[in-house]
Design a protein around this motif. Sequence first.
Motif, PDB file in Angstrom:
ATOM      1  N   LEU A  50     -10.771  16.536   4.041  1.00 13.40           N
ATOM      2  CA  LEU A  50      -9.686  15.603   4.032  1.00 13.40           C
ATOM      3  C   LEU A  50     -10.006  14.535   3.185  1.00 13.40           C
ATOM      4  O   LEU A  50     -11.203  14.147   3.236  1.00 13.40           O
ATOM      5  CB  LEU A  50      -9.194  14.869   5.595  1.00 13.40           C
ATOM      6  N   ALA A  51      -9.259  13.686   2.629  1.00 14.51           N
ATOM      7  CA  ALA A  51      -9.343  12.493   1.932  1.00 14.51           C
ATOM      8  C   ALA A  51      -8.055  11.631   1.954  1.00 14.51           C
ATOM      9  O   ALA A  51      -6.923  12.325   1.754  1.00 14.51           O
ATOM     10  CB  ALA A  51      -9.998  12.583   0.390  1.00 14.51           C
ATOM     11  N   ILE A  52      -8.155  10.538   2.066  1.00  9.00           N
ATOM     12  CA  ILE A  52      -7.118   9.600   1.765  1.00  9.00           C
ATOM     13  C   ILE A  52      -7.313   8.794   0.625  1.00  9.00           C
ATOM     14  O   ILE A  52      -8.357   7.761   0.790  1.00  9.00           O
ATOM     15  CB  ILE A  52      -6.765   8.904   3.146  1.00  9.00           C
ATOM     16  N   VAL A  53      -6.391   8.507  -0.189  1.00  3.50           N
ATOM     17  CA  VAL A  53      -6.351   7.857  -1.359  1.00  3.50           C
ATOM     18  C   VAL A  53      -5.707   6.626  -0.935  1.00  3.50           C
ATOM     19  O   VAL A  53      -4.375   6.844  -0.758  1.00  3.50           O
ATOM     20  CB  VAL A  53      -5.918   8.628  -2.539  1.00  3.50           C
ATOM     21  N   VAL A  54      -6.184   5.471  -1.117  1.00  6.32           N
ATOM     22  CA  VAL A  54      -5.409   4.272  -0.900  1.00  6.32           C
ATOM     23  C   VAL A  54      -5.021   3.696  -2.171  1.00  6.32           C
ATOM     24  O   VAL A  54      -5.885   3.107  -3.074  1.00  6.32           O
ATOM     25  CB  VAL A  54      -6.371   3.127   0.029  1.00  6.32           C
ATOM     26  N   CYS A  55      -3.846   3.524  -2.378  1.00  4.90           N
ATOM     27  CA  CYS A  55      -3.368   2.901  -3.481  1.00  4.90           C
ATOM     28  C   CYS A  55      -2.400   1.757  -3.340  1.00  4.90           C
ATOM     29  O   CYS A  55      -2.362   1.455  -1.900  1.00  4.90           O
ATOM     30  CB  CYS A  55      -2.318   3.726  -4.224  1.00  4.90           C
ATOM     31  N   ALA A  56      -1.925   0.914  -4.114  1.00  7.72           N
ATOM     32  CA  ALA A  56      -1.314  -0.159  -4.163  1.00  7.72           C
ATOM     33  C   ALA A  56      -0.263  -0.392  -5.080  1.00  7.72           C
ATOM     34  O   ALA A  56      -0.433   0.019  -6.242  1.00  7.72           O
ATOM     35  CB  ALA A  56      -1.701  -1.465  -3.551  1.00  7.72           C
ATOM     36  N   GLU A  57       0.988  -0.822  -5.047  1.00  6.99           N
ATOM     37  CA  GLU A  57       1.935  -1.299  -5.875  1.00  6.99           C
ATOM     38  C   GLU A  57       1.330  -2.554  -6.618  1.00  6.99           C
ATOM     39  O   GLU A  57       1.220  -3.560  -5.790  1.00  6.99           O
ATOM     40  CB  GLU A  57       3.162  -1.836  -5.370  1.00  6.99           C
ATOM     41  N   THR A  58       1.279  -2.562  -8.097  1.00  2.00           N
ATOM     42  CA  THR A  58       0.661  -3.895  -8.899  1.00  2.00           C
ATOM     43  C   THR A  58       1.555  -4.681  -9.109  1.00  2.00           C
ATOM     44  O   THR A  58       1.215  -5.751  -9.694  1.00  2.00           O
ATOM     45  CB  THR A  58      -0.290  -3.055  -9.491  1.00  2.00           C
ATOM     46  N   TRP A 109       0.861  -1.366  -0.058  1.00  2.00           N
ATOM     47  CA  TRP A 109       0.001  -0.017  -0.087  1.00  2.00           C
ATOM     48  C   TRP A 109       0.814   1.237  -0.012  1.00  2.00           C
ATOM     49  O   TRP A 109       1.941   1.271   0.606  1.00  2.00           O
ATOM     50  CB  TRP A 109      -0.959  -0.006   1.249  1.00  2.00           C
ATOM     51  N   GLU A 110       0.047   2.289  -0.549  1.00  8.28           N
ATOM     52  CA  GLU A 110       0.608   3.689  -0.456  1.00  8.28           C
ATOM     53  C   GLU A 110      -0.472   4.625  -0.397  1.00  8.28           C
ATOM     54  O   GLU A 110      -1.811   4.031  -0.742  1.00  8.28           O
ATOM     55  CB  GLU A 110       1.346   4.104  -1.968  1.00  8.28           C
ATOM     56  N   PHE A 111      -0.081   5.603   0.401  1.00  7.38           N
ATOM     57  CA  PHE A 111      -1.450   6.508   0.702  1.00  7.38           C
ATOM     58  C   PHE A 111      -1.241   7.983   0.338  1.00  7.38           C
ATOM     59  O   PHE A 111       0.047   8.547   0.614  1.00  7.38           O
ATOM     60  CB  PHE A 111      -1.492   6.551   2.413  1.00  7.38           C
ATOM     61  N   VAL A 146      10.040  -9.978 -11.966  1.00 10.33           N
ATOM     62  CA  VAL A 146       9.141  -8.919 -11.377  1.00 10.33           C
ATOM     63  C   VAL A 146       7.898  -9.316 -11.979  1.00 10.33           C
ATOM     64  O   VAL A 146       7.616  -9.848 -13.326  1.00 10.33           O
ATOM     65  CB  VAL A 146       9.466  -7.380 -12.123  1.00 10.33           C
ATOM     66  N   VAL A 147       6.796  -9.835 -11.174  1.00 10.13           N
ATOM     67  CA  VAL A 147       5.536 -10.134 -11.660  1.00 10.13           C
ATOM     68  C   VAL A 147       4.146  -9.180 -11.061  1.00 10.13           C
ATOM     69  O   VAL A 147       4.394  -8.413 -10.404  1.00 10.13           O
ATOM     70  CB  VAL A 147       5.322 -11.704 -11.268  1.00 10.13           C
ATOM     71  N   GLU A 148       3.084  -9.651 -11.733  1.00 12.73           N
ATOM     72  CA  GLU A 148       1.904  -9.000 -11.493  1.00 12.73           C
ATOM     73  C   GLU A 148       1.732  -9.489  -9.888  1.00 12.73           C
ATOM     74  O   GLU A 148       1.587 -10.470  -9.557  1.00 12.73           O
ATOM     75  CB  GLU A 148       0.674  -9.129 -12.259  1.00 12.73           C
ATOM     76  N   ASN A 149       1.229  -8.149  -8.949  1.00 11.41           N
ATOM     77  CA  ASN A 149       0.965  -8.600  -7.625  1.00 11.41           C
ATOM     78  C   ASN A 149      -0.731  -8.870  -7.529  1.00 11.41           C
ATOM     79  O   ASN A 149      -1.319  -8.018  -7.619  1.00 11.41           O
ATOM     80  CB  ASN A 149       1.324  -7.284  -6.758  1.00 11.41           C
ATOM     81  N   THR A 197       3.503   1.672 -11.650  1.00  6.37           N
ATOM     82  CA  THR A 197       2.783   0.436 -11.492  1.00  6.37           C
ATOM     83  C   THR A 197       1.921   0.708 -10.336  1.00  6.37           C
ATOM     84  O   THR A 197       1.422  -0.343  -9.718  1.00  6.37           O
ATOM     85  CB  THR A 197       3.612  -0.577 -11.694  1.00  6.37           C
ATOM     86  N   VAL A 198       1.687   1.904  -9.440  1.00  2.37           N
ATOM     87  CA  VAL A 198       0.861   2.070  -8.583  1.00  2.37           C
ATOM     88  C   VAL A 198      -0.279   2.579  -9.084  1.00  2.37           C
ATOM     89  O   VAL A 198      -0.544   3.176  -9.852  1.00  2.37           O
ATOM     90  CB  VAL A 198       1.572   3.009  -7.396  1.00  2.37           C
TER      91      VAL A 198
END
Length: 194
Positions: A94-102, A65-67, A111-114, A162-163
Amino acid sequence: MSVLAASCCNAPEAGKDAARDAVLENIASRKSVRSYTDEPVCREDIETLLKAAMAAPSAMNRQPWEFIVIDNRDTLDALAGKLRHAKMLKEAPLAIVVCAETMITLRDGQVVENMFWEHDASAATENLLLAAEAMGLGAVWTAASDPERSAIVCEALGITGTVKPLCVVPIGHPAGEEQPKDKWKPEKVHWNRW
């Protein structure tokens, strides 16, 4: 007392009863809040929300995750204008966007798809929502992982590579008296097989 905290077959000692009941009550009390006062959310509370989100489980403990924390009024308003299911960003301080490394790097360097990035980011999001409820804040999950909304969020926030964003979570002090929904449906439970 909520349905969740009503009984326990293996009743723990008294101190654990209160902790158990508090957690279960918080889960049962969580609701989607779409209307906020203009009171800002303080930095300490934002950090508490993020720590709760990062305490979530993730596949192989990769924590992909990344925020992105948004408290800039112009950015919140711009997103509210473009995301048709996130109009409440106009009111939210306020808002928090929840992201992730794919993509992930395996031990052998490949390196492969998460495959589990959405699961991991969803677990983090639920922790974030439960923490907001426990802290007396209001929050709502608005999707951002489909191609249309993802493109809007990525462009607005400069997300590259890729996030990918999973959701945008507007957060603030509730302006209304939203009530949790009773979602218990015994007919949804299947024992041992379908």
